[in-house]
Design a protein around this motif. Structure first.
Motif, PDB file in Angstrom:
ATOM      1  N   TRP A   1      10.765  -5.963   7.238  1.00 35.01           N
ATOM      2  CA  TRP A   1       9.791  -4.871   7.318  1.00 35.01           C
ATOM      3  C   TRP A   1       9.434  -4.568   8.773  1.00 35.01           C
ATOM      4  O   TRP A   1       8.271  -4.329   9.107  1.00 35.01           O
ATOM      5  CB  TRP A   1       8.534  -5.194   6.501  1.00 35.01           C
ATOM      6  CG  TRP A   1       8.766  -5.189   5.030  1.00 35.01           C
ATOM      7  CD1 TRP A   1       9.255  -6.225   4.294  1.00 35.01           C
ATOM      8  CD2 TRP A   1       8.541  -4.113   4.112  1.00 35.01           C
ATOM      9  NE1 TRP A   1       9.352  -5.862   2.965  1.00 35.01           N
ATOM     10  CE2 TRP A   1       8.915  -4.578   2.824  1.00 35.01           C
ATOM     11  CE3 TRP A   1       8.053  -2.809   4.255  1.00 35.01           C
ATOM     12  CZ2 TRP A   1       8.822  -3.778   1.695  1.00 35.01           C
ATOM     13  CZ3 TRP A   1       7.949  -2.019   3.123  1.00 35.01           C
ATOM     14  CH2 TRP A   1       8.337  -2.504   1.860  1.00 35.01           C
TER      15      TRP A   1
ATOM     16  N   ASP B   1       2.528   1.167   3.518  1.00 36.62           N
ATOM     17  CA  ASP B   1       3.867   0.591   3.605  1.00 36.62           C
ATOM     18  C   ASP B   1       4.930   1.574   3.137  1.00 36.62           C
ATOM     19  O   ASP B   1       6.073   1.543   3.610  1.00 36.62           O
ATOM     20  CB  ASP B   1       3.946  -0.679   2.757  1.00 36.62           C
ATOM     21  CG  ASP B   1       2.938  -1.726   3.188  1.00 36.62           C
ATOM     22  OD1 ASP B   1       3.118  -2.299   4.270  1.00 36.62           O
ATOM     23  OD2 ASP B   1       1.960  -1.953   2.447  1.00 36.62           O
TER      24      ASP B   1
ATOM     25  N   GLN C   1       0.858  -1.179   0.000  1.00 35.66           N
ATOM     26  CA  GLN C   1       0.000   0.000   0.000  1.00 35.66           C
ATOM     27  C   GLN C   1       0.896   1.232   0.000  1.00 35.66           C
ATOM     28  O   GLN C   1       1.812   1.349   0.826  1.00 35.66           O
ATOM     29  CB  GLN C   1      -0.902   0.012   1.238  1.00 35.66           C
ATOM     30  CG  GLN C   1      -1.925  -1.114   1.276  1.00 35.66           C
ATOM     31  CD  GLN C   1      -3.085  -0.862   0.330  1.00 35.66           C
ATOM     32  OE1 GLN C   1      -3.409   0.292   0.015  1.00 35.66           O
ATOM     33  NE2 GLN C   1      -3.697  -1.932  -0.131  1.00 35.66           N
TER      34      GLN C   1
ATOM     35  N   ARG D   1      11.523   1.004  10.499  1.00 36.26           N
ATOM     36  CA  ARG D   1      11.128   2.099   9.613  1.00 36.26           C
ATOM     37  C   ARG D   1      12.370   2.684   8.935  1.00 36.26           C
ATOM     38  O   ARG D   1      13.440   2.760   9.535  1.00 36.26           O
ATOM     39  CB  ARG D   1      10.410   3.186  10.399  1.00 36.26           C
ATOM     40  CG  ARG D   1       9.052   2.771  10.946  1.00 36.26           C
ATOM     41  CD  ARG D   1       8.458   3.871  11.803  1.00 36.26           C
ATOM     42  NE  ARG D   1       7.137   3.514  12.291  1.00 36.26           N
ATOM     43  CZ  ARG D   1       6.912   2.828  13.417  1.00 36.26           C
ATOM     44  NH1 ARG D   1       7.939   2.430  14.158  1.00 36.26           N
ATOM     45  NH2 ARG D   1       5.690   2.550  13.800  1.00 36.26           N
TER      46      ARG D   1
ATOM     47  N   SER E   1       4.054   6.292  11.772  1.00 38.63           N
ATOM     48  CA  SER E   1       3.689   5.495  10.598  1.00 38.63           C
ATOM     49  C   SER E   1       3.639   4.018  10.953  1.00 38.63           C
ATOM     50  O   SER E   1       4.022   3.597  12.052  1.00 38.63           O
ATOM     51  CB  SER E   1       4.710   5.717   9.490  1.00 38.63           C
ATOM     52  OG  SER E   1       5.991   5.257   9.913  1.00 38.63           O
ATOM     53  N   LYS E   2       3.175   3.230  10.011  1.00 42.89           N
ATOM     54  CA  LYS E   2       3.124   1.782  10.175  1.00 42.89           C
ATOM     55  C   LYS E   2       4.523   1.232  10.467  1.00 42.89           C
ATOM     56  O   LYS E   2       5.505   1.697   9.892  1.00 42.89           O
ATOM     57  CB  LYS E   2       2.567   1.159   8.902  1.00 42.89           C
ATOM     58  CG  LYS E   2       2.482  -0.353   8.904  1.00 42.89           C
ATOM     59  CD  LYS E   2       1.920  -0.847   7.574  1.00 42.89           C
ATOM     60  CE  LYS E   2       1.868  -2.369   7.537  1.00 42.89           C
ATOM     61  NZ  LYS E   2       1.314  -2.863   6.245  1.00 42.89           N
ATOM     62  N   GLU E   3       4.608   0.260  11.329  1.00 43.77           N
ATOM     63  CA  GLU E   3       5.892  -0.375  11.612  1.00 43.77           C
ATOM     64  C   GLU E   3       6.502  -0.923  10.327  1.00 43.77           C
ATOM     65  O   GLU E   3       5.835  -1.566   9.522  1.00 43.77           O
ATOM     66  CB  GLU E   3       5.699  -1.524  12.610  1.00 43.77           C
ATOM     67  CG  GLU E   3       6.989  -2.204  13.023  1.00 43.77           C
ATOM     68  CD  GLU E   3       6.757  -3.310  14.031  1.00 43.77           C
ATOM     69  OE1 GLU E   3       6.733  -4.481  13.617  1.00 43.77           O
ATOM     70  OE2 GLU E   3       6.574  -2.995  15.222  1.00 43.77           O
TER      71      GLU E   3
ATOM     72  N   TYR F   1      -2.211   7.969   4.704  1.00 47.06           N
ATOM     73  CA  TYR F   1      -0.995   7.670   5.468  1.00 47.06           C
ATOM     74  C   TYR F   1      -1.102   6.424   6.334  1.00 47.06           C
ATOM     75  O   TYR F   1      -0.192   5.581   6.358  1.00 47.06           O
ATOM     76  CB  TYR F   1      -0.703   8.902   6.328  1.00 47.06           C
ATOM     77  CG  TYR F   1       0.417   8.821   7.323  1.00 47.06           C
ATOM     78  CD1 TYR F   1       1.740   8.988   6.939  1.00 47.06           C
ATOM     79  CD2 TYR F   1       0.140   8.643   8.684  1.00 47.06           C
ATOM     80  CE1 TYR F   1       2.770   8.960   7.873  1.00 47.06           C
ATOM     81  CE2 TYR F   1       1.160   8.619   9.616  1.00 47.06           C
ATOM     82  CZ  TYR F   1       2.472   8.776   9.213  1.00 47.06           C
ATOM     83  OH  TYR F   1       3.473   8.753  10.139  1.00 47.06           O
ATOM     84  N   LEU F   2      -2.203   6.296   7.065  1.00 47.29           N
ATOM     85  CA  LEU F   2      -2.327   5.216   8.034  1.00 47.29           C
ATOM     86  C   LEU F   2      -2.376   3.863   7.332  1.00 47.29           C
ATOM     87  O   LEU F   2      -3.169   3.646   6.417  1.00 47.29           O
ATOM     88  CB  LEU F   2      -3.575   5.420   8.894  1.00 47.29           C
ATOM     89  CG  LEU F   2      -3.520   6.622   9.852  1.00 47.29           C
ATOM     90  CD1 LEU F   2      -4.853   6.833  10.542  1.00 47.29           C
ATOM     91  CD2 LEU F   2      -2.411   6.444  10.880  1.00 47.29           C
ATOM     92  N   GLY F   3      -1.510   2.969   7.736  1.00 43.38           N
ATOM     93  CA  GLY F   3      -1.467   1.639   7.157  1.00 43.38           C
ATOM     94  C   GLY F   3      -0.655   1.526   5.887  1.00 43.38           C
ATOM     95  O   GLY F   3      -0.503   0.425   5.348  1.00 43.38           O
TER      96      GLY F   3
ATOM     97  N   SER G   1       7.514   0.811   7.798  1.00 48.55           N
ATOM     98  CA  SER G   1       7.208   1.597   6.605  1.00 48.55           C
ATOM     99  C   SER G   1       8.439   2.331   6.087  1.00 48.55           C
ATOM    100  O   SER G   1       9.410   2.568   6.802  1.00 48.55           O
ATOM    101  CB  SER G   1       6.092   2.607   6.907  1.00 48.55           C
ATOM    102  OG  SER G   1       6.441   3.415   8.009  1.00 48.55           O
TER     103      SER G   1
END
Length: 320
Positions: free
Chosen positions: A284, A196, A134, A287, A213-215, A192-194, A217
């Motif tokens: 992943w 990658d 994403q 960040r 941000s998402k872990e 932004y949320l979620g 990302s």
């Protein structure tokens, strides 16, 4: 001397894979010290938000070239129907110093900015395999639009969806290529949320991202002044093109340096990542935050690549 316009550049086209390779090769030369590039000066007067920047450089490869980009950034132009950035690039013969090309317009600067993102992302995604991704693009001016074009051109097999946001209504058709869905959303949080991978390509005068941000990302922080401290504190690997260039002018990197104690030795360089000298977390979990100030060597190299194509195609205007 040959004069090359933005229409000439469009006739040549924007082959992102080739331009990404140019940036990667320049990065290697830069990392080896085979370049010349002083710290760029900022000419500021009147409105404090405006600046005109001189960016001279010499680079040894992939095309030996010397020259300067002279670029003005006037953020309030967008409110009166004018481009925010306006620039001209001049190339000199590296052996005689004779000016032999002028490239007019800011398109080539937008292409350079996007090609730098392409070069780093190509390297990172080689290291980080996995499911479809994403992607968020926040800010859909010319730089954001070119990033969407680049992403759909180079990484279609890795991208599930691109969510785009701009505080102004997106009134143009969104580019869809290689079956990559591009969807406009109502808020930056929804993009932004979620995500990658997050590209911030704004001209915002105030920081606004306050959520981590998402872990794992990848934060491609093109516009340099978007993250509040509570969001930046979550960053893991910090990548810069040049610490000396980016740790000034009130960038988020400079604020991290002054307020949080971030030091040059805590960051890694784009050149070292491209050269494979930096271990990338492949799971992943870490960040990655990329803050590119923009190096003149990249501008000169991309300009030189386009002048070579123009000569081969016989386009451009010969000036007397």
């Amino acid at each position: 001397m040959k004069y090359i316009t933005e229409d000439d550049l469009r006739q040549i086209g924007i082959p992102w894979a080739a331009l990404s390779d140019v940036i990667a090769e320049v990065s290697l030369a830069y990392g080896e010290g085979d370049y010349a590039q002083p710290i760029k000066p900022y000419l500021k007067f009147g409105d404090a938000s405006n600046r005109i920047i001189a960016m001279p450089a010499y680079i040894s490869r992939p095309i030996r070239a010397a020259g300067m980009k002279w670029i003005a950034s006037y953020p309030n132009n967008v409110n009166i129907g004018l481009p925010r950035a306006n620039s001209v690039t001049i190339l000199n013969d590296p052996d005689t110093g004779i000016p032999n090309y002028i490239i007019n317009g800011s398109l080539i600067s937008t292409i350079r900015t996007t090609a730098v993102s392409a070069a780093l992302l190509s390297k990172l995604l080689q290291e980080r395999q996995g499911d479809e991704l994403q992607v968020a693009v926040i800010g859909m001016g010319p730089i954001g639009q070119h990033h969407v074009n680049m992403l759909t051109s180079l990484f279609s097999e890795r991208i599930e969806e691109i969510r785009v946001y701009d505080k102004r209504e997106i009134s143009f058709s969104l580019p869809v290529a290689n079956n990559v869905p591009v969807r406009a959303v109502a808020t930056w949080q929804e993009a932004y949320l979620g995500a990658d991978i997050v590209f911030t390509c704004t001209a915002s005068s105030a920081r606004y991202i306050h959520i981590p941000s998402k872990e794992g990302s990848i934060l491609m922080h093109v516009s340099l002044r978007d993250y509040l401290p509570e969001a930046k504190a979550s960053s893991g690997l910090v990548v810069v093109d040049s610490w000396d260039e980016v740790c000034r002018a009130d960038t988020d990197i400079e604020r991290l340096h002054l307020d949080e104690g971030l030091q040059e030795e805590h960051a890694v360089t784009l050149s070292d990542v491209i050269a494979g000298k930096v271990k990338i977390d492949t799971a992943w979990q870490e960040r990655i935050w990329f803050a590119p100030m923009g190096l003149a060597v990249f501008d000169v190299a991309v300009a030189a690549w386009y002048t070579r194509q123009a000569d081969e195609l016989g386009i451009g205007i010969e000036l007397q």
